[in-house]
Write an enzyme that holds these catalytic residues in place. Structure first.
Site, PDB file in Angstrom:
ATOM      1  NE  ARG A  56      -2.803   2.367   3.462  1.00 49.86           N
ATOM      2  CZ  ARG A  56      -2.180   3.265   4.207  1.00 49.86           C
ATOM      3  NH1 ARG A  56      -0.910   3.096   4.536  1.00 49.86           N
ATOM      4  NH2 ARG A  56      -2.817   4.352   4.616  1.00 49.86           N
ATOM      5  CB  ALA A  57       3.519   2.404   2.333  1.00 47.27           C
TER       6      ALA A  57
ATOM      7  N   GLY B  64      12.337 -12.491   0.870  1.00 46.09           N
ATOM      8  CA  GLY B  64      13.562 -12.857   1.576  1.00 46.09           C
ATOM      9  C   GLY B  64      14.744 -12.962   0.632  1.00 46.09           C
TER      10      GLY B  64
ATOM     11  N   GLY C  78      15.857 -15.219  -1.447  1.00 44.95           N
ATOM     12  CA  GLY C  78      15.599 -15.683  -2.824  1.00 44.95           C
ATOM     13  C   GLY C  78      15.093 -14.508  -3.650  1.00 44.95           C
TER      14      GLY C  78
ATOM     15  CG  ASP D 289      11.314 -17.672   8.729  1.00 42.25           C
ATOM     16  OD1 ASP D 289      10.456 -18.125   9.495  1.00 42.25           O
ATOM     17  OD2 ASP D 289      11.414 -18.029   7.537  1.00 42.25           O
TER      18      ASP D 289
ATOM     19  N   GLY E 236      11.012 -20.494  11.461  1.00 46.14           N
ATOM     20  CA  GLY E 236      12.247 -19.727  11.586  1.00 46.14           C
ATOM     21  C   GLY E 236      13.195 -20.000  10.434  1.00 46.14           C
TER      22      GLY E 236
ATOM     23  CE  LYS F 171       8.170 -24.094  34.812  1.00 45.85           C
ATOM     24  NZ  LYS F 171       7.352 -22.895  34.800  1.00 45.85           N
TER      25      LYS F 171
ATOM     26  CD  GLU G 234      10.964 -23.937   9.980  1.00 46.73           C
ATOM     27  OE1 GLU G 234      10.192 -24.816   9.609  1.00 46.73           O
ATOM     28  OE2 GLU G 234      11.061 -22.824   9.414  1.00 46.73           O
TER      29      GLU G 234
ATOM     30  CD  GLN H 263       4.995 -20.704  13.842  1.00 41.96           C
ATOM     31  OE1 GLN H 263       6.000 -20.357  14.420  1.00 41.96           O
ATOM     32  NE2 GLN H 263       4.924 -21.862  13.200  1.00 41.96           N
TER      33      GLN H 263
END
Ligand code: F6P
Length: 354
Positions: A24-25, A105, A107, A130, A173, A216, A225, A256
């Site tokens: 958008r920006a 990223g 690539g 990540d 990650g 506890k 990962e 995620q």
């Protein structure tokens, strides 16, 4: 100031919350600078297939709060071949695209560098949940993903507490443990396991046993990962066998990647978008936008890609030997800084968690 007719925008690789506010920006900054904005769908695949449309101001309305990417994304093998690259350049010529801003990223940045080398000036903006792009301290999407992980793990903690259990939670990650580290600190994880830190299984078991003795009831172990396939499934039954704490495991996976971008991601997306367009209009390209100490700046893409390989230990001895001594020293210093801030946070969690 360089004159542009049309500037293309594309999102490539894994999507990330914050790509939409960035898109958008970028669009609005391009239009404000006088050029036309061309939205290229499905990343480099759309560039090869001529899948694009000219954008007006209103085309990017009502997406600032939406996750994913309205431009769609793809991982395009064809683009890594010279033939694919030539097709993409041909499409740029046909559509009078004389600059591109590419969101994604490493690539995506390799593609941007290759296009720049062939006469289409490009700038990359780091977008991935990540936070694994070594040239920048922050990637768009990281904060949203972190908040999602924290919410999910807080729920697991509720049920662990009720049943006196342990949950081993695997987070994404890619090759980096940032999501695991930051989420681990924020959920009070008993342990954080990532490839960056040598895994000490005995110490993990001792810590759980000691905390159990101290009454506890809930134990959260966050695994990145980057520990490799099968690690999470294998460690959960071991914890149960050695410590006597009933243990489950969960892989949060693509949950995620979705969701409405947080304030941090919308803000960074907007500032990075503005910086990218400003630099392109100044006639600069082959750059990746970065954040260092809270300031938005930029770095040469080739240097950024080499540094990423350097940091991740992916350069061959020959490549390292061929590197000028001053560049190598600069990369070593940057690398040490990055790793040491990771280690510092890890150590703090070790002190404050039990
Ligand atoms: O780069 C983001 C990421 O979500 C990684 O953490 C994960 O390994 C990968 O993408 C999964 O990608 P996909 O399932 O989209 O191929």
């Amino acid at each position: 100031m360089k004159k542009f007719r049309r500037i293309g925008i594309l999102t490539s690789g894994g999507d990330a919350p914050g790509m939409n506010p960035c898109y958008r920006a970028i669009t609005r900054c391009i239009l404000a600078g006088g050029a036309q904005a061309m939205g290229i769908r499905r990343g480099y695949k759309g560039l090869i297939d001529n899948d694009m449309k000219l954008l007006g101001d209103r085309d990017v309305s009502n997406i600032i709060n939406i996750g994913g990417t309205a431009l769609y994304s793809d991982r395009c093998k064809e683009f890594t071949t010279e033939e694919g690259m030539q097709k993409a350049i041909e499409t740029c010529r046909e559509n009078q695209i004389d600059g591109i801003i590419a969101l994604g990223g490493d690539g995506t940045f390799r593609g941007a560098r290759d296009l720049t080398d062939r006469g289409i000036p490009c700038i990359g903006i780091p977008c991935t949940i990540d936070n694994d792009i070594s040239s920048t301290e922050y990637t768009i999407g990281f904060d949203t993903a972190l908040n999602t992980v924290v919410q999910m793990v807080d729920r697991l903690r509720d049920t662990c507490e009720s049943h006196a259990r342990c949950d081993v939670v695997e987070v994404m990650g890619n090759g980096a443990g940032y999501l695991a580290l930051y989420a681990g600190v924020s959920v009070g994880a008993t342990a954080i396991i990532t490839k960056e830190i040598p895994f000490d299984e005995e110490r993990l078991m001792e810590k759980i046993i000691a905390s159990k003795r101290a009454q506890k009831r809930n134990f959260i172990v966050v695994v990145s990962e980057n520990m490799g396939k099968g690690f999470t499934e294998a460690i959960a039954p071991k914890i149960e066998a050695v410590t006597g704490v009933e243990t489950r495991y969960a892989r949060l996976a693509h949950v995620q990647r979705g969701g409405s971008p947080t304030h941090r991601d919308r803000m960074t997306a907007t500032l990075m978008a503005h910086k990218a367009v400003e630099l392109l209009y100044e006639g600069k390209s082959n750059l990746v936008i970065c954040e260092h100490n809270g300031v938005i700046d930029s770095m040469d893409i080739s240097f950024a890609l080499d540094f990423d390989k350097f940091y991740k230990g992916k350069l061959t001895t020959e490549e390292l030997d061929a590197m000028p001594a001053d560049v190598r020293a600069q990369m070593q210093a940057m690398s040490d800084r990055r790793l040491s801030s990771f280690l510092d946070i890890y150590k703090i969690n070790d002190i404050v968690s039990n």
